[in-house]
Design a protein around this motif. Structure first.
Motif, PDB file in Angstrom:
ATOM      1  N   ASP A  94       0.829  -1.203   0.000  1.00 53.41           N
ATOM      2  CA  ASP A  94       0.000   0.000   0.000  1.00 53.41           C
ATOM      3  C   ASP A  94       0.867   1.258   0.000  1.00 53.41           C
ATOM      4  OD1 ASP A  94      -2.896   0.947   0.284  1.00 53.41           O
ATOM      5  OD2 ASP A  94      -1.893   2.082   1.862  1.00 53.41           O
ATOM      6  N   LYS A  95       1.956   1.233   0.727  1.00 50.19           N
ATOM      7  CA  LYS A  95       2.874   2.372   0.750  1.00 50.19           C
ATOM      8  C   LYS A  95       3.554   2.545  -0.605  1.00 50.19           C
ATOM      9  CE  LYS A  95       6.665   4.429   3.368  1.00 50.19           C
ATOM     10  NZ  LYS A  95       7.648   4.233   4.474  1.00 50.19           N
ATOM     11  N   ALA A  97       1.611   6.628  -6.915  1.00 41.90           N
ATOM     12  CA  ALA A  97       0.497   7.520  -7.238  1.00 41.90           C
ATOM     13  C   ALA A  97       0.949   8.979  -7.210  1.00 41.90           C
ATOM     14  CB  ALA A  97      -0.657   7.298  -6.266  1.00 41.90           C
ATOM     15  N   LYS A  98       1.716   9.344  -6.181  1.00 46.04           N
ATOM     16  CA  LYS A  98       2.221  10.721  -6.070  1.00 46.04           C
ATOM     17  C   LYS A  98       3.187  11.047  -7.212  1.00 46.04           C
ATOM     18  CE  LYS A  98       2.030  10.875  -1.004  1.00 46.04           C
ATOM     19  NZ  LYS A  98       2.870  10.881   0.227  1.00 46.04           N
ATOM     20  N   TRP A 135      -6.177  -0.403  -6.036  1.00 42.46           N
ATOM     21  CA  TRP A 135      -5.973   0.009  -7.424  1.00 42.46           C
ATOM     22  C   TRP A 135      -5.366   1.412  -7.517  1.00 42.46           C
ATOM     23  CZ3 TRP A 135      -7.210  -2.862 -11.804  1.00 42.46           C
ATOM     24  CH2 TRP A 135      -7.943  -4.036 -11.587  1.00 42.46           C
ATOM     25  N   LEU A 136      -4.525   1.601  -8.526  1.00 42.48           N
ATOM     26  CA  LEU A 136      -4.167   2.925  -9.006  1.00 42.48           C
ATOM     27  C   LEU A 136      -4.965   3.128 -10.279  1.00 42.48           C
ATOM     28  CD1 LEU A 136      -0.260   2.867  -8.615  1.00 42.48           C
ATOM     29  CD2 LEU A 136      -1.963   3.708  -6.997  1.00 42.48           C
ATOM     30  N   TRP A 137      -5.426   4.334 -10.546  1.00 44.47           N
ATOM     31  CA  TRP A 137      -6.220   4.535 -11.750  1.00 44.47           C
ATOM     32  C   TRP A 137      -6.038   5.941 -12.304  1.00 44.47           C
ATOM     33  CZ3 TRP A 137     -10.541   7.930 -11.842  1.00 44.47           C
ATOM     34  CH2 TRP A 137     -10.932   8.433 -10.605  1.00 44.47           C
ATOM     35  N   GLN A 174      10.153  -0.448  -4.645  1.00 38.30           N
ATOM     36  CA  GLN A 174       9.550   0.778  -5.175  1.00 38.30           C
ATOM     37  C   GLN A 174      10.064   1.070  -6.578  1.00 38.30           C
ATOM     38  OE1 GLN A 174       7.282   3.162  -3.278  1.00 38.30           O
ATOM     39  NE2 GLN A 174       6.911   3.394  -5.472  1.00 38.30           N
ATOM     40  N   THR A 175      11.367   0.918  -6.779  1.00 37.93           N
ATOM     41  CA  THR A 175      11.970   1.164  -8.101  1.00 37.93           C
ATOM     42  C   THR A 175      11.429   0.186  -9.142  1.00 37.93           C
ATOM     43  OG1 THR A 175      13.986   2.061  -7.127  1.00 37.93           O
ATOM     44  CG2 THR A 175      14.145   1.244  -9.391  1.00 37.93           C
ATOM     45  N   LYS A 176      11.320  -1.084  -8.760  1.00 37.08           N
ATOM     46  CA  LYS A 176      10.791  -2.096  -9.686  1.00 37.08           C
ATOM     47  C   LYS A 176       9.330  -1.795 -10.039  1.00 37.08           C
ATOM     48  CE  LYS A 176      13.948  -5.794  -8.337  1.00 37.08           C
ATOM     49  NZ  LYS A 176      14.138  -7.138  -7.759  1.00 37.08           N
ATOM     50  N   HIS A 177       8.572  -1.380  -9.041  1.00 33.32           N
ATOM     51  CA  HIS A 177       7.170  -1.045  -9.281  1.00 33.32           C
ATOM     52  C   HIS A 177       7.068   0.180 -10.185  1.00 33.32           C
ATOM     53  CE1 HIS A 177       3.063   0.408  -8.182  1.00 33.32           C
ATOM     54  NE2 HIS A 177       2.811  -0.879  -8.233  1.00 33.32           N
TER      55      HIS A 177
END
Length: 218
Positions: free
Chosen positions: A10-11, A17-18, A28-30, A118-121
């Motif tokens: 979630d973090k 998202a930011k 979800w991100l949208w 985070q980088t991979k995402h």
């Protein structure tokens, strides 16, 4: 994977998202581009004792929900949802189907730090955003329910009826569900869509005839 599993996705989602100006709702991100709406979902998964971060993106035209709701509400299968927020079109229970346009599994070592995940995402998000920049509503096709909704949107009721005929019945002759076959939700949509198309097709034909009649006197 013990270390990875303790890292809260979630973090990760919130940071992505930011960074990429995306909206977040539940898991979800949208985002919206013109008349299209996109949903991005990611989760941890294991395949043959190897852990991965799986990232998926799906999309649909915004108008697909209006058509889906009109069909299903008309048959009293769902409540009126027109006042729901835009995010409902991604996370809601009664929404038009979305088409997958991206799916990838990124290998995790099991010892990745939060920054490394985070980088991979973020790398996956950047690939998805590149696809989003180049996609069009014409790609909302390839499955019966996508094609029916698009045909109705284009007032092509004859084609919509033909597509519906090709969706197999999920029931056996004795009324029990087949072990494999059409998804029940698609079958319910098919039945509702047939009634909707019959009414809309007649209404559309009536309007065409009235238009032809009025042109005779011009």
């Amino acid at each position: 994977m013990e270390k990875n599993s303790n890292i809260d996705l979630d973090k990760i989602w919130q940071e992505s998202a930011k960074k990429y100006n995306l909206k977040k709702k539940d898991y979800w991100l949208w985002t919206v581009k013109d008349e299209l709406i996109f949903g991005i979902y990611s989760h941890y998964t294991m395949i043959e004792k190897q852990y991965y971060l799986k990232v998926v993106c799906e999309f649909k035209p915004k108008w697909s929900d209006e058509i889906y709701w009109n069909i299903m509400i008309n048959s009293k299968l769902i409540p009126n949802l027109e006042k729901e927020p835009l995010s409902y079109r991604i996370t809601g229970s009664y929404i038009a189907p979305m088409k997958g346009i991206y799916s990838n599994q990124v290998e995790l070592s099991g010892l990745d730090s939060e920054d490394e995940i985070q980088t991979k995402h973020d790398n996956e998000i950047e690939k998805i955003l590149e696809i989003i920049r180049n996609i069009s509503k014409k790609e909302y096709t390839g499955r019966a329910d996508f094609d029916v909704i698009t045909a109705i949107y284009n007032y092509d009721y004859r084609n919509a009826r033909q597509i519906l005929k090709e969706i197999p019945n999920p029931y056996n002759l004795n009324g029990t569900l087949k072990k494999s076959g059409t998804d029940l939700k698609i079958w319910l949509f098919r039945r509702a869509a047939k009634r909707y198309i019959r009414f809309r097709g007649l209404l559309f034909k009536k309007k065409e005839n009235l238009s032809l009649e009025s042109n005779k006197f011009k």
